[in-house]
Design a protein around this motif. Sequence first.
Motif, PDB file in Angstrom:
ATOM      1  N   GLY A  31     -51.000  71.856  59.544  1.00  0.00           N
ATOM      2  CA  GLY A  31     -50.142  70.682  59.711  1.00  0.00           C
ATOM      3  C   GLY A  31     -49.426  70.244  58.455  1.00  0.00           C
ATOM      4  O   GLY A  31     -48.753  69.203  58.457  1.00  0.00           O
ATOM      5  N   THR A  32     -49.543  71.006  57.375  1.00  0.00           N
ATOM      6  CA  THR A  32     -48.890  70.623  56.114  1.00  0.00           C
ATOM      7  C   THR A  32     -47.546  71.312  55.917  1.00  0.00           C
ATOM      8  O   THR A  32     -46.895  71.113  54.895  1.00  0.00           O
ATOM      9  N   GLY A  33     -47.154  72.127  56.882  1.00  0.00           N
ATOM     10  CA  GLY A  33     -45.839  72.764  56.791  1.00  0.00           C
ATOM     11  C   GLY A  33     -45.866  74.105  56.090  1.00  0.00           C
ATOM     12  O   GLY A  33     -45.026  74.364  55.227  1.00  0.00           O
ATOM     13  N   LYS A  34     -46.814  74.972  56.474  1.00  0.00           N
ATOM     14  CA  LYS A  34     -46.919  76.290  55.839  1.00  0.00           C
ATOM     15  C   LYS A  34     -45.648  77.108  56.039  1.00  0.00           C
ATOM     16  O   LYS A  34     -45.150  77.736  55.100  1.00  0.00           O
ATOM     17  N   THR A  35     -45.138  77.108  57.276  1.00  0.00           N
ATOM     18  CA  THR A  35     -43.966  77.934  57.570  1.00  0.00           C
ATOM     19  C   THR A  35     -42.758  77.468  56.779  1.00  0.00           C
ATOM     20  O   THR A  35     -42.037  78.273  56.170  1.00  0.00           O
ATOM     21  N   TYR A  36     -42.535  76.162  56.752  1.00  0.00           N
ATOM     22  CA  TYR A  36     -41.429  75.611  55.966  1.00  0.00           C
ATOM     23  C   TYR A  36     -41.586  75.989  54.496  1.00  0.00           C
ATOM     24  O   TYR A  36     -40.622  76.380  53.832  1.00  0.00           O
ATOM     25  N   THR A  37     -42.822  75.892  53.999  1.00  0.00           N
ATOM     26  CA  THR A  37     -43.069  76.153  52.586  1.00  0.00           C
ATOM     27  C   THR A  37     -42.787  77.608  52.224  1.00  0.00           C
ATOM     28  O   THR A  37     -42.160  77.897  51.198  1.00  0.00           O
ATOM     29  N   TYR A  38     -43.244  78.552  53.048  1.00  0.00           N
ATOM     30  CA  TYR A  38     -42.999  79.940  52.651  1.00  0.00           C
ATOM     31  C   TYR A  38     -41.556  80.369  52.880  1.00  0.00           C
ATOM     32  O   TYR A  38     -41.060  81.254  52.192  1.00  0.00           O
ATOM     33  N   ILE A  39     -40.856  79.712  53.814  1.00  0.00           N
ATOM     34  CA  ILE A  39     -39.423  79.999  53.938  1.00  0.00           C
ATOM     35  C   ILE A  39     -38.694  79.509  52.690  1.00  0.00           C
ATOM     36  O   ILE A  39     -37.848  80.200  52.127  1.00  0.00           O
ATOM     37  N   ARG A  40     -39.043  78.318  52.240  1.00  0.00           N
ATOM     38  CA  ARG A  40     -38.433  77.789  51.020  1.00  0.00           C
ATOM     39  C   ARG A  40     -38.787  78.668  49.813  1.00  0.00           C
ATOM     40  O   ARG A  40     -37.960  78.859  48.914  1.00  0.00           O
ATOM     41  N   THR A  41     -39.999  79.210  49.809  1.00  0.00           N
ATOM     42  CA  THR A  41     -40.410  80.098  48.726  1.00  0.00           C
ATOM     43  C   THR A  41     -39.514  81.325  48.665  1.00  0.00           C
ATOM     44  O   THR A  41     -39.172  81.809  47.578  1.00  0.00           O
ATOM     45  N   MET A  42     -39.125  81.851  49.811  1.00  0.00           N
ATOM     46  CA  MET A  42     -38.222  83.005  49.840  1.00  0.00           C
ATOM     47  C   MET A  42     -36.902  82.680  49.138  1.00  0.00           C
ATOM     48  O   MET A  42     -36.397  83.486  48.343  1.00  0.00           O
ATOM     49  N   TYR A  43     -36.358  81.519  49.422  1.00  0.00           N
ATOM     50  CA  TYR A  43     -35.102  81.114  48.780  1.00  0.00           C
ATOM     51  C   TYR A  43     -35.282  80.978  47.276  1.00  0.00           C
ATOM     52  O   TYR A  43     -34.408  81.368  46.487  1.00  0.00           O
ATOM     53  N   GLU A  44     -36.403  80.413  46.854  1.00  0.00           N
ATOM     54  CA  GLU A  44     -36.649  80.228  45.431  1.00  0.00           C
ATOM     55  C   GLU A  44     -36.857  81.567  44.717  1.00  0.00           C
ATOM     56  O   GLU A  44     -36.364  81.764  43.599  1.00  0.00           O
ATOM     57  N   LEU A  45     -37.571  82.487  45.343  1.00  0.00           N
ATOM     58  CA  LEU A  45     -37.769  83.808  44.743  1.00  0.00           C
ATOM     59  C   LEU A  45     -36.456  84.570  44.663  1.00  0.00           C
ATOM     60  O   LEU A  45     -36.222  85.321  43.707  1.00  0.00           O
ATOM     61  N   TYR A  46     -35.607  84.372  45.633  1.00  0.00           N
ATOM     62  CA  TYR A  46     -34.278  84.997  45.614  1.00  0.00           C
ATOM     63  C   TYR A  46     -33.431  84.408  44.491  1.00  0.00           C
ATOM     64  O   TYR A  46     -32.766  85.130  43.743  1.00  0.00           O
ATOM     65  N   GLN A  47     -33.480  83.094  44.358  1.00  0.00           N
ATOM     66  CA  GLN A  47     -32.698  82.405  43.335  1.00  0.00           C
ATOM     67  C   GLN A  47     -33.211  82.708  41.933  1.00  0.00           C
ATOM     68  O   GLN A  47     -32.424  82.903  40.997  1.00  0.00           O
ATOM     69  N   LYS A  48     -34.541  82.780  41.782  1.00  0.00           N
ATOM     70  CA  LYS A  48     -35.139  82.943  40.458  1.00  0.00           C
ATOM     71  C   LYS A  48     -35.198  84.395  40.005  1.00  0.00           C
ATOM     72  O   LYS A  48     -34.911  84.718  38.847  1.00  0.00           O
ATOM     73  N   TYR A  49     -35.569  85.303  40.926  1.00  0.00           N
ATOM     74  CA  TYR A  49     -35.809  86.693  40.540  1.00  0.00           C
ATOM     75  C   TYR A  49     -34.920  87.709  41.260  1.00  0.00           C
ATOM     76  O   TYR A  49     -35.003  88.902  40.969  1.00  0.00           O
ATOM     77  N   GLY A  50     -34.114  87.247  42.207  1.00  0.00           N
ATOM     78  CA  GLY A  50     -33.234  88.164  42.935  1.00  0.00           C
ATOM     79  C   GLY A  50     -33.925  88.915  44.059  1.00  0.00           C
ATOM     80  O   GLY A  50     -33.334  89.815  44.658  1.00  0.00           O
ATOM     81  N   TRP A  51     -35.177  88.556  44.391  1.00  0.00           N
ATOM     82  CA  TRP A  51     -35.884  89.223  45.488  1.00  0.00           C
ATOM     83  C   TRP A  51     -35.314  88.757  46.825  1.00  0.00           C
ATOM     84  O   TRP A  51     -35.225  87.554  47.083  1.00  0.00           O
ATOM     85  N   SER A  52     -34.950  89.705  47.651  1.00  0.00           N
ATOM     86  CA  SER A  52     -34.229  89.354  48.881  1.00  0.00           C
ATOM     87  C   SER A  52     -34.836  89.937  50.150  1.00  0.00           C
ATOM     88  O   SER A  52     -34.353  89.647  51.240  1.00  0.00           O
ATOM     89  N   LYS A  53     -35.863  90.766  50.034  1.00  0.00           N
ATOM     90  CA  LYS A  53     -36.460  91.399  51.213  1.00  0.00           C
ATOM     91  C   LYS A  53     -37.856  90.849  51.457  1.00  0.00           C
ATOM     92  O   LYS A  53     -38.730  90.925  50.583  1.00  0.00           O
ATOM     93  N   PHE A  54     -38.063  90.306  52.650  1.00  0.00           N
ATOM     94  CA  PHE A  54     -39.342  89.698  52.977  1.00  0.00           C
ATOM     95  C   PHE A  54     -39.766  90.116  54.378  1.00  0.00           C
ATOM     96  O   PHE A  54     -38.937  90.258  55.272  1.00  0.00           O
ATOM     97  N   ILE A  55     -41.061  90.304  54.552  1.00  0.00           N
ATOM     98  CA  ILE A  55     -41.621  90.620  55.862  1.00  0.00           C
ATOM     99  C   ILE A  55     -42.683  89.569  56.189  1.00  0.00           C
ATOM    100  O   ILE A  55     -43.605  89.345  55.400  1.00  0.00           O
ATOM    101  N   VAL A  56     -42.538  88.924  57.327  1.00  0.00           N
ATOM    102  CA  VAL A  56     -43.520  87.949  57.803  1.00  0.00           C
ATOM    103  C   VAL A  56     -44.347  88.633  58.887  1.00  0.00           C
ATOM    104  O   VAL A  56     -43.821  89.005  59.938  1.00  0.00           O
ATOM    105  N   VAL A  57     -45.633  88.819  58.621  1.00  0.00           N
ATOM    106  CA  VAL A  57     -46.527  89.476  59.571  1.00  0.00           C
ATOM    107  C   VAL A  57     -47.360  88.417  60.283  1.00  0.00           C
ATOM    108  O   VAL A  57     -48.036  87.615  59.635  1.00  0.00           O
TER     109      VAL A  57
END
Length: 217
Positions: A104-130
């Motif tokens: 209930g703390t927003g895990k999905t929202y948090t890891y989606i936002r993490t993808m954007y931050e990793l892309y912005q900070k390190y250029g990582w653009s490929k993610f797989i959600v299992v």
Amino acid sequence: MKIKFKHQSFQQHAVQSIVDCFKGQPNEQSRFTLDKGKRQKYEQGKLDFEAGQELLDVGFRNHKIQLIEQDILANIQAVQRSNGLKQSERLEGKYNLTIEMETGTGKTYTYIRTMYELYQKYGWSKFIVVVPSIAIREGVLKSFQMTEDHFMNEYGTKARYFVYNSKQLHHIDKFASDAGINVMIINSQAFNSRGKDARRIYCTRKPPVRLGVQESL
């Protein structure tokens, strides 16, 4: 009616903690030759091959981690200290990181936002959600749809996301060849399958480095 998302400090702190684990990683993007074999045409839902037409395109993958293991461990320990957690004595596996959040703390929202931050900070653009089930897979897909405009306003770009289907391999081609944020959503049965069709996910020559997120109940 659109849902408005409020910035939660604990979510932003969680995102930053993940980003800090790779502090010092250069912001770079790796390219590779994407060999699709024979040129493919999708017409009326059927796959047709043009004989003799080889198709070589440029693909994009996450740039290899440049930090040595001692630096990664030091970063993780710093994050653990700041969060009052017991410090790891060594790396478990090859950067096998587990991030835990309460229900209930927003895990999905948090890891989606993490993808954007990793892309912005390190250029990582490929993610797989299992995900462990089809039901949760559909819930994750809905979350991406609901947050699309929100993150567009936050970061000025949209993530391209899709549900893996072994019968729709053109999505894999786009996943590999697009330079922006790309997310593959796949249930664990399909990810671990050794069936003839499912194994095609591994058949791309020089596949992109993947940073996966395990979604659970």
